[in-house]
Scaffold this motif. Structure first.
Motif, short mmCIF file in Angstrom:
data_model
loop_
_atom_site.label_atom_id
_atom_site.label_comp_id
_atom_site.label_asym_id
_atom_site.label_seq_id
_atom_site.Cartn_x
_atom_site.Cartn_y
_atom_site.Cartn_z
N ALA A 137 0.83 -1.21 0.00
CA ALA A 137 0.00 0.00 0.00
C ALA A 137 0.86 1.26 0.00
O ALA A 137 0.58 2.22 -0.73
N ALA A 179 1.09 4.03 -3.05
CA ALA A 179 0.83 5.44 -2.79
C ALA A 179 1.98 6.33 -3.25
O ALA A 179 1.77 7.41 -3.80
N ARG A 212 2.19 6.36 -7.23
CA ARG A 212 1.09 7.06 -7.89
C ARG A 212 0.94 8.51 -7.44
O ARG A 212 0.09 9.22 -7.96
N ALA A 213 1.77 8.95 -6.50
CA ALA A 213 1.65 10.32 -6.00
C ALA A 213 2.03 11.33 -7.08
O ALA A 213 3.00 11.13 -7.82
#
Length: 212
Positions: A9, A13, A16-17
């Motif tokens: 996770a 994150a 894809r930030a």
């Protein structure tokens, strides 16, 4: 398993930030440091932070009348928490290259064909990421399975880990008639780790075919 889920996770994150290049660099650098921070110093750091008697945070919560709600650092739950400190960064380091290798063209083609996000991950992204995720999970298992110094300094022999039982057996702390227990446990541990690493190598080869 928990380290795999939380590490995956966090890696997703970060990858894809938006404007994530600096964030990615900071997270990967921190993960490289934390993944190699273990042993007695890690156990001492947690004891000094949330130990039952000398922990700084424990003392603050006690002064506020809160406490740790029955949580004990010197238990299986406490040991799992300490292990997550280096397993999550290890998962981030291991799975981030696979996440970055997912080609944007695959998602664009999926969108152009009218597939939903769920269908993309069900039929494209998920199958491609499954081998590296399984390989990373096996690597985390091997790392936790072989850890010794942190568990020894934190829980002693109160938690029946294989490495701690081997140490007790080698120090002659065995029952009469079980003198070869340590040797048998050590051999079993070598076999388990060997199988895990062989599986990891096989998964890595399958992953490189898709993500190369």
């Amino acid at each position: 398993m928990l380290g795999t889920v939380l590490g995956l996770a966090l890696a997703v994150a970060v990858v894809r930030a938006e404007r994530g290049r600096l964030l990615r660099r900071l997270v990967l650098t921190a993960s490289g440091v934390l993944a190699n921070f273990g042993g007695i110093p890690l156990a001492f750091a947690f004891i000094a932070t949330i130990g039952s008697t000398a922990g700084v945070i424990t003392g603050l919560l006690t002064d506020l009348g809160l406490g740790l709600g029955g949580f004990s650092l010197y238990s299986m739950a406490g040991l799992a928490l300490v292990y997550l400190y280096f397993l999550i960064p290890l998962m981030v380091l291991t799975i981030t290259p696979a996440l970055e290798a997912l080609r944007p063209q695959w998602r664009e083609a999926s969108d152009n064909l009218g597939a939903s996000a769920w269908q993309y991950w069900r039929h494209v992204g998920g199958p491609v990421l499954l081998p590296p995720v399984l390989g990373a999970m096996m690597l985390l298992f091997a790392s936790a399975f072989a850890a010794y110094a942190t568990a020894k300094a934190l829980v002693g022999s109160s938690v029946p880990l294989v490495t701690l039982q081997i140490a007790d057996a080698l120090s002659s702390n065995v029952v009469v008639g079980s003198e070869n227990l340590g040797t048998a446990l050590a051999l079993g541990m070598v076999v388990v780790v060997g199988l895990v690493m062989a599986f990891y190598a096989w998964v890595q080869r399958r992953t490189q075919r898709w993500l190369a």
